[in-house]
Enzyme design. Structure first.
Site, PDB file in Angstrom:
ATOM      1  CG  HIS A 163      -1.643  -1.267   1.469  1.00 42.27           C
ATOM      2  ND1 HIS A 163      -2.818  -1.626   0.844  1.00 42.27           N
ATOM      3  CD2 HIS A 163      -1.301  -2.318   2.253  1.00 42.27           C
ATOM      4  CE1 HIS A 163      -3.188  -2.833   1.253  1.00 42.27           C
ATOM      5  NE2 HIS A 163      -2.274  -3.287   2.102  1.00 42.27           N
ATOM      6  CB  SER A 284      13.624  21.624 -16.934  1.00 42.81           C
ATOM      7  OG  SER A 284      12.839  22.785 -17.108  1.00 42.81           O
ATOM      8  CE  LYS A 290      12.323  18.792 -12.431  1.00 43.11           C
ATOM      9  NZ  LYS A 290      11.100  19.262 -13.090  1.00 43.11           N
ATOM     10  CD  GLU A 297       9.134  11.451 -16.216  1.00 40.93           C
ATOM     11  OE1 GLU A 297       8.314  12.195 -16.768  1.00 40.93           O
ATOM     12  OE2 GLU A 297      10.143  11.872 -15.642  1.00 40.93           O
TER      13      GLU A 297
END
Ligand code: ARG
Length: 464
Positions: A163, A284, A290, A297
């Site tokens: 969980h 970025s 970044k 992804e």
């Protein structure tokens, strides 16, 4: 895309106005994408021609001419000199037309006892057999890379989650081997699918078979098929083997997606369990600080399109009466894109696994939060004679006490622990450490470092 295809046309039928015909031609043509089948199409044609000659349906001279013409066509395709014509609709007619240009009547005899229906079904099966072999090889390479990573971190401890809450400590090696198992089953599924792919439709002709004295087993042997398809109507029409492949591919991507999700979470600075080598990440355009885990992804995202291709093929097939229908031309793009996506993704992931830097301190710090050894304490009490439910209750009280004090179970003194059960003795601290917790799970399939090493030895044997 269409610009690379010559507009050189067969005679236009006077019944059609030019603009509509152009559109319909474009709509019904498949050569833009099925030219990828050129090599297997030629391979199938040569096996068919060899059989026709052997059965004396065509002459030895015709077969020799066909061989010569096909060799020339292959070299033209390899050199990028082959002129693909939209007017000739698909890969099959393009190659046959060129063959006839090169060798005359022998080229026109090639299609004896054959239809594009059994021809295309054969081509797809040959293509898929090669793709499956590539994918099985890439799954193996990925598994080897993950086993290597697991071996470097057989003793590294991180929190295991259920969980998404800290559950029990596990070793990072054990965690990686979970994916090795998943990709192993994926390879098994691919190999199983290959058995049903590797059967020969040729000889079924358009749908009912042919009146010529063909030898289908001979063609099957030449092309390396395990068997012939035993019903001509079925052979030219069903694409269940392609659907099955896409289902297996969707599961590969599902496993890739689960791994990707973990990599993304682990690389978040809030977690900091891993770093991924720069060559798999991007920055970025606006935020200079970044470093984004783009590859995982994107792989997670590409899972959606592969799942979609499975749905496309299932839906494509569901309403088709026997036998071949033009609908089946739509099988190719989803299939090809599935293969391309899997091949690229697996190749990148095998490489990326070697570019993962593990941060054992961050993992350890996280495992020390969240009372990951609470179950170990309960098991300890059970071994001292307490029923499990009572042990569970006693530990729950201890955890609540720790929460109030802001400390871990291992930080409580022996006296403090004995408040929750008089069965607790000095040996308790051994079970409350992370190392003690993982080492105690030493059965087959457990997380103990010695079991991780045993699993790695077993896997290395099967991956050799
Ligand atoms: N391009 C077609 C396909 O992909 C080849 C078979 C065409 N057969 C036919 N009867 N029109 O399915």
């Amino acid at each position: 895309m269409t610009d690379q295809f010559s507009k050189k046309s067969e005679a236009w039928s006077a019944r059609f106005s030019e603009p509509v015909s152009d559109l319909v031609k474009r709509y019904t043509a498949s050569v833009f994408f099925d030219k990828r089948l050129a090599q297997v199409d030629i391979q199938g044609s040569l096996a068919h021609a060899e059989m026709l000659a052997h059965q004396q349906i065509i002459s030895a001279q015709d077969y020799a001419d066909i061989q010569r013409g096909m060799a020339q066509i292959l070299s033209e395709i390899d050199a990028g000199r082959f002129e693909w014509l939209l007017d000739l609709e698909d890969v099959h007619l393009n190659i046959e037309k060129r063959l006839t240009e090169l060798v005359g009547d022998a080229g026109k005899r090639l299609h004896t006892g054959r239809s594009r229906n059994d021809q295309v079904a054969t081509d797809i099966r040959l293509y898929m057999r090669g793709a499956i072999d590539d994918i099985v090889g890439l799954l193996k390479a990925l598994r080897v890379a993950l086993v290597d990573l697991a071996e470097r971190h057989a003793d590294t401890i991180l929190p295991g989650f259920t969980h998404m809450q800290v559950a029990q400590p596990v070793t990072f090696g054990h965690h990686m081997l979970a994916y090795v198992e998943m990709f192993g089953r994926d390879a098994e599924r691919m190999a199983d699918c290959r058995k049903r792919v590797n059967r020969l439709p040729l000889g079924s002709a358009a749908l009912a078979g042919t009146t010529f004295p063909i030898d289908r087993e001979r063609v099957a042997r030449t092309l390396g098929f395990d068997d012939v398809c035993h019903n001509s109507l079925d052979a030219v029409s069903d694409r269940d083997f392609a659907i099955e492949f896409c289902a297996a591919a969707a599961l590969v991507m599902t496993h890739i997606s689960r791994l990707s999700e973990e990599l993304v979470i682990w690389m978040s600075p809030r977690v900091g369990f891993i770093d991924i080598a720069d060559r798999f990440c991007t920055g970025s355009s606006i935020m200079p600080q970044k470093k984004n885990p783009d590859v995982p992804e994107l792989a997670r995202g590409k899972t959606g399109r592969v799942n979609g291709h499975l749905m496309s093929l299932l839906t494509l097939m569901k309403g088709q009466p026997l036998a071949y229908n033009k609908d089946n031309q739509e099988d190719k793009e989803p299939l090809f894109d599935t293969v391309d996506t899997l091949v690229d993704t697996l190749r990148i992931f095998a490489d990326m696994a070697g570019g993962i830097t593990v941060r054992p301190e961050a993992m350890r710090a996280a495992a020390l939060q969240g009372y990951a050894t609470a179950t170990d304490l309960a098991d300890y009490l059970v071994k001292k004679g307490l029923p499990f439910r009572d042990a569970h209750e006693a530990v729950a009280h201890a955890v609540r006490d720790c929460e109030q004090k802001g400390c871990d179970l291992a930080d409580l003194s022996l006296d403090a622990l004995r408040q929750f059960s008089p069965l607790i003795e000095a040996d308790v601290h051994g079970v409350l450490t992370l190392e003690g917790s993982v080492a105690a799970r030493a059965h087959v399939g457990g997380t103990a470092p010695e079991q991780v090493r045993a699993a790695i030895r077993r896997l290395r044997g099967s991956l050799a």
